[in-house]
Design an enzyme around this catalytic site. Structure first.
Site, PDB file in Angstrom:
ATOM      1  N   GLY A 153      34.973  71.753 -36.331  1.00 33.97           N
ATOM      2  CA  GLY A 153      34.662  73.071 -35.747  1.00 33.97           C
ATOM      3  C   GLY A 153      35.616  73.859 -35.212  1.00 33.97           C
ATOM      4  O   GLY A 153      36.227  74.615 -35.877  1.00 33.97           O
ATOM      5  N   ARG A 154      36.104  73.644 -33.987  1.00 35.10           N
ATOM      6  CA  ARG A 154      36.953  74.476 -33.203  1.00 35.10           C
ATOM      7  C   ARG A 154      38.392  74.842 -34.000  1.00 35.10           C
ATOM      8  O   ARG A 154      38.980  75.753 -34.059  1.00 35.10           O
ATOM      9  CB  ARG A 154      37.214  74.046 -31.950  1.00 35.10           C
ATOM     10  CG  ARG A 154      35.958  74.069 -30.847  1.00 35.10           C
ATOM     11  CD  ARG A 154      36.216  73.080 -29.809  1.00 35.10           C
ATOM     12  NE  ARG A 154      36.312  71.878 -29.904  1.00 35.10           N
ATOM     13  CZ  ARG A 154      36.294  70.903 -29.276  1.00 35.10           C
ATOM     14  NH1 ARG A 154      36.516  71.035 -27.871  1.00 35.10           N
ATOM     15  NH2 ARG A 154      36.156  69.585 -29.570  1.00 35.10           N
ATOM     16  N   LYS A 207      20.477  66.978 -32.484  1.00 35.29           N
ATOM     17  CA  LYS A 207      20.282  65.637 -31.725  1.00 35.29           C
ATOM     18  C   LYS A 207      19.051  65.273 -31.027  1.00 35.29           C
ATOM     19  O   LYS A 207      18.750  65.045 -29.734  1.00 35.29           O
ATOM     20  CB  LYS A 207      21.533  65.727 -30.598  1.00 35.29           C
ATOM     21  CG  LYS A 207      22.921  65.964 -31.415  1.00 35.29           C
ATOM     22  CD  LYS A 207      23.755  65.405 -30.302  1.00 35.29           C
ATOM     23  CE  LYS A 207      25.334  65.338 -30.774  1.00 35.29           C
ATOM     24  NZ  LYS A 207      25.919  66.792 -31.325  1.00 35.29           N
TER      25      LYS A 207
END
Ligand code: C5P
Length: 215
Positions: free
Chosen positions: A194-195, A64
């Site tokens: 992701g998680r 980012k």
């Protein structure tokens, strides 16, 4: 970028050993992972090469990037020099800062992903207002790859309309943040998860289930 099963694993695990275990469990269902600050700060930039060499993954670095052009250029240089296939950069910093990353991506013949809008609730207050303008700037700059949220399908749809059907959109927020895989892929080329995968008791099955749900 071609992404197997249109699925990118967000590898936000902070121990390399644990992260590698997830990769071994998942096997060849994916070929692209996204590495961000959690893993890079915990284990170093060497992680890019480790995943490339051990698993033959494509690596998108979610740094980012959001600094002045001179600093952005240095960040992108280090990222690509260490083997990344792509870098995510913020758009709100403006054209000159984004261009610094774009120039480095071109120099290394790698991909730049422009982040238009984030997927979490807090993004509504500031970033959402300017997201369309950020996407328009990307189009003007000839950028082909974008990041747009799976958590707000109407926004994702709007960004797709701005960047056009030939642009490549990757979309985070599926699973834990509430986004739906299949719906997201109506407008995005790949989802980022992701998680829901790496925190699962059985990451292999979780990955299979997500892939099945996209068909
Ligand atoms: O664990 P989860 O599936 O929510 O992970 C989403 C990943 O995508 C995280 O790495 C997060 O930093 C990233 N991301 C996001 N929203 C954006 C850009 C990146 O959630 N707009």
């Amino acid at each position: 970028m071609k992404i197997k099963n249109n699925l990118i694993l967000a590898m936000d695990i902070m121990e390399l050993q644990k992260a590698e275990k997830v990769c071994e469990t998942i096997g060849n269902q994916i070929d692209t992972i996204k590495i961000g600050y959690p893993l890079t700060l915990a284990e170093g930039i060497k992680t890019i090469k480790i995943f490339k060499e051990n698993y033959n993954y494509q690596i998108i670095c979610d740094y980012k990037v959001a600094d002045i052009p001179a600093t952005n250029s240095k960040i992108a240089e280090q990222t690509f020099k260490n083997g990344a296939d792509g870098i995510i950069t913020h758009g709100f910093v403006g054209e000159d800062s984004v261009k610094a990353c774009q120039d480095k991506a071109d120099e290394y013949n790698k991909d730049l992903f422009l982040l238009t809008e984030m997927s979490h609730p807090g993004a509504k207050r500031f970033l959402q207002k300017d997201a369309d303008e950020i996407a328009k700037m990307g189009v003007e700059m000839g950028i082909k790859n974008y990041v747009a949220p799976a958590t707000r399908i109407n926004r994702l749809k709007e960004i797709r309309e701005i960047v056009g059907k030939d642009s490549f959109i990757i979309s985070p927020g599926v699973g834990k943040q509430g986004g739906e895989a299949k719906k997201t892929l109506e407008y995005a080329n790949a989802i980022i998860v992701g998680r829901s995968i790496y925190e699962s008791e059985n990451p292999k099955k979780a990955t299979e289930d997500i892939i099945k749900s996209t068909k």
